[in-house]
Design an enzyme around this catalytic site. Structure first.
Site, mmCIF file in Angstrom:
data_model
loop_
_atom_site.group_PDB
_atom_site.id
_atom_site.type_symbol
_atom_site.label_atom_id
_atom_site.label_comp_id
_atom_site.label_asym_id
_atom_site.label_seq_id
_atom_site.Cartn_x
_atom_site.Cartn_y
_atom_site.Cartn_z
ATOM 1 N N PHE A 49 0.862 -1.186 0.000
ATOM 2 C CA PHE A 49 0.000 0.000 0.000
ATOM 3 C C PHE A 49 0.892 1.228 0.000
ATOM 4 O O PHE A 49 1.740 1.396 0.873
ATOM 5 C CB PHE A 49 -0.929 0.047 1.220
ATOM 6 C CG PHE A 49 -1.832 1.259 1.189
ATOM 7 C CD1 PHE A 49 -3.028 1.232 0.484
ATOM 8 C CD2 PHE A 49 -1.476 2.445 1.829
ATOM 9 C CE1 PHE A 49 -3.848 2.362 0.421
ATOM 10 C CE2 PHE A 49 -2.296 3.569 1.770
ATOM 11 C CZ PHE A 49 -3.477 3.532 1.066
ATOM 12 N N LYS A 104 2.847 10.652 7.777
ATOM 13 C CA LYS A 104 2.060 10.348 8.979
ATOM 14 C C LYS A 104 2.532 11.031 10.269
ATOM 15 O O LYS A 104 2.043 12.083 10.612
ATOM 16 C CB LYS A 104 1.953 8.836 9.143
ATOM 17 C CG LYS A 104 1.049 8.235 8.053
ATOM 18 C CD LYS A 104 0.416 6.917 8.410
ATOM 19 C CE LYS A 104 -0.727 6.587 7.468
ATOM 20 N NZ LYS A 104 -0.409 5.645 6.409
ATOM 21 N N ASP A 108 9.353 2.934 1.630
ATOM 22 C CA ASP A 108 8.188 3.701 2.070
ATOM 23 C C ASP A 108 8.043 3.500 3.577
ATOM 24 O O ASP A 108 7.645 2.429 4.037
ATOM 25 C CB ASP A 108 6.943 3.208 1.324
ATOM 26 C CG ASP A 108 5.682 3.965 1.721
ATOM 27 O OD1 ASP A 108 5.708 4.671 2.749
ATOM 28 O OD2 ASP A 108 4.669 3.842 1.005
HETATM 29 C C1 LIG Z 1 -0.730 5.728 4.902
HETATM 30 C C2 LIG Z 1 0.274 5.278 3.929
HETATM 31 C C3 LIG Z 1 0.456 5.933 2.707
HETATM 32 C C4 LIG Z 1 -0.444 7.053 2.231
HETATM 33 O O1 LIG Z 1 -0.428 8.165 3.086
HETATM 34 P P1 LIG Z 1 -1.569 9.287 2.949
HETATM 35 O O2 LIG Z 1 -1.081 10.386 3.863
HETATM 36 O O3 LIG Z 1 -2.850 8.680 3.397
HETATM 37 O O4 LIG Z 1 -1.612 9.719 1.532
HETATM 38 C C5 LIG Z 1 1.471 5.487 1.880
HETATM 39 N N1 LIG Z 1 2.275 4.477 2.233
HETATM 40 C C6 LIG Z 1 2.134 3.820 3.406
HETATM 41 C C7 LIG Z 1 3.066 2.705 3.750
HETATM 42 C C8 LIG Z 1 1.121 4.187 4.290
HETATM 43 O O5 LIG Z 1 0.957 3.518 5.431
#
Ligand SMILES: *Cc1c(COP(=O)(O)O)cnc(C)c1O
Length: 390
Positions: free
Chosen positions: A131, A245, A216
């Site tokens: 994701f 985040k 990521d």
């Molecule tokens: C939450 C998340 C995203 C996306 O972040 P948003 O601020 O919701 O756009 C991307 N990669 C990972 C691993 C995430 O947990």
């Protein structure tokens, strides 16, 4: 009872499955609903509130900066932004430059653009279950059909290789690969930590074939897994690291850390109106100093080990596996988790799912041992229940 649920259901776009629980206040690992009931938060807003809710140092920094200067485009340097850049450039040895955006998905978009621009190659190799966000580039790297369906065509050049599978990486990475994009611990996909061999192999194969390695850390970053970034458990330096985040203590902000192999970043190739605004920068500076002062990575490591041990001791035929890193923990069940999350909420505990069968625990890193014990007691009670008829 408040009618916020009715109002939001009526006027919201409709893209969220809303809980009938309105939250109006938070402090530390606690949240309060509109009627004054207290909940232990094991979600942190999907990993945003690592510092706990309403951290006084973040709140003070935001208030002070709001009264000083909220907005300033990056064309003009600024005291708070410069301080934050200096700080972030020192977080991961080898990643000495930073780009600021406003969210996770924007960090991933920037990383994809930087990788294509830097290498002149089109392809991105991501992982199954990955994701990375919901805008088109990030969505193209995201695996689950649930997020992708109805939005095709997505970007060309993206493929997904089986996670923790070195052979699959060997096959997927070619001379046309701009970058390999991986979560170090897969979050939404079910809380799967990468194996050391896998991450090391990804680094080696990328080097051999001239591709960049992007990690990521949007969910796994800022102490969550027991180190500042999860990649630090692995002795590997990526070329690009995306974060967001928890970066600014709950204030929206994203960032991309950039290594020396990333080339061609010259004025005009990318940008963001809100990126690097002094308000978010001040919040992030405060958040980063709290992470250091309170040793939140150390707290996550110790509390994560404590919680993991207690969870593994729960005897229930419903549990398939407990796994994770630090305070990023998944409890995989043999059955659907929705009724269990509901039962936890009735016991004043807010937890997350990760897919249909995994309960995901992402508590604020400041959660107390007493609160952890309360969570474990509720889980012990709930997880042995037979909810197959719910
Ligand atoms: C939450 C998340 C995203 C996306 O972040 P948003 O601020 O919701 O756009 C991307 N990669 C990972 C691993 C995430 O947990």
């Amino acid at each position: 009872m408040s009618n916020y649920y009715e109002i939001e259901t009526k006027y919201g776009a409709g893209v969220y499955a809303k809980q009938q629980l309105s939250i109006v206040r938070g402090q530390g690992a606690m949240l309060w609903d509109a009627d004054g009931n207290a909940y232990i938060d094991c979600s942190s807003g999907h990993g945003v509130a690592n510092l706990g809710h309403a951290h006084p140092k973040v709140a003070a920094a935001v208030a002070e900066q709001a009264n000083t200067l909220i907005t300033l485009f990056e064309s003009f340097p600024n005291d708070k932004r410069a301080a934050l850049m200096e700080k972030m450039a020192g977080l991961v040895p080898g990643l000495n430059r930073v780009f600021f955006g406003n969210s996770g998905t924007e960090s991933v978009e920037a990383a994809i653009k930087f990788a294509r621009l830097s290498t002149g190659r089109p392809n991105i190799v991501a992982a199954m279950r990955a994701f990375h966000g919901r805008t088109y580039g990030a969505l193209s790297a995201t695996f689950n059909k649930k997020y992708r369906e109805g939005f095709e065509p997505l970007l060309p050049g993206f493929s997904h290789a089986s996670y923790n599978n070195i052979e699959a990486l060997e096959k997927a990475i070619t001379e046309q690969t701009a970058a390999v994009l991986l979560e170090v611990v897969q979050g939404e996909g079910g809380v799967y930590p990468a194996s050391a061999e896998y991450i090391q192999a990804a680094r080696r194969i990328c080097d051999e074939r001239g591709a960049l390695l992007i990690v990521d850390e949007i969910q796994s970053g800022f102490g969550r897994t027991g180190k500042m970034f999860a990649i630090m458990h692995y002795g590997v330096t990526p070329d690009i690291l995306t974060c967001a985040k928890s970066l600014a203590g709950g204030v929206p902000m994203g960032a991309v850390l950039i290594g020396e192999k990333v080339r061609n970043l010259v004025p005009g190739v990318h940008g963001s109106t809100f990126g690097g605004n002094p308000l978010s920068c001040a919040a992030a500076l405060a958040a980063l100093s709290v992470i250091e002062e309170e040793n939140l990575p150390g707290q996550a490591a110790e509390k994560g080990a404590y919680l993991m041990e207690k969870l593994k001791a729960i005897q229930s035929p419903n549990i398939r596996e407990v796994r994770g890193l630090g305070l990023m923990i998944g409890i995989e069940l043999k059955v659907k988790v929705a009724p269990y999350l509901k039962a936890l909420q009735e016991r004043k505990i807010i937890a997350l799912n990760a897919g249909m069968t995994v309960i995901r625990l992402l508590p604020p890193l400041v959660i107390t041992y007493e609160q952890i014990d309360t969570v474990v007691a509720a889980l012990s009670e709930v997880l042995v229940m037979d909810m197959s008829n719910e």
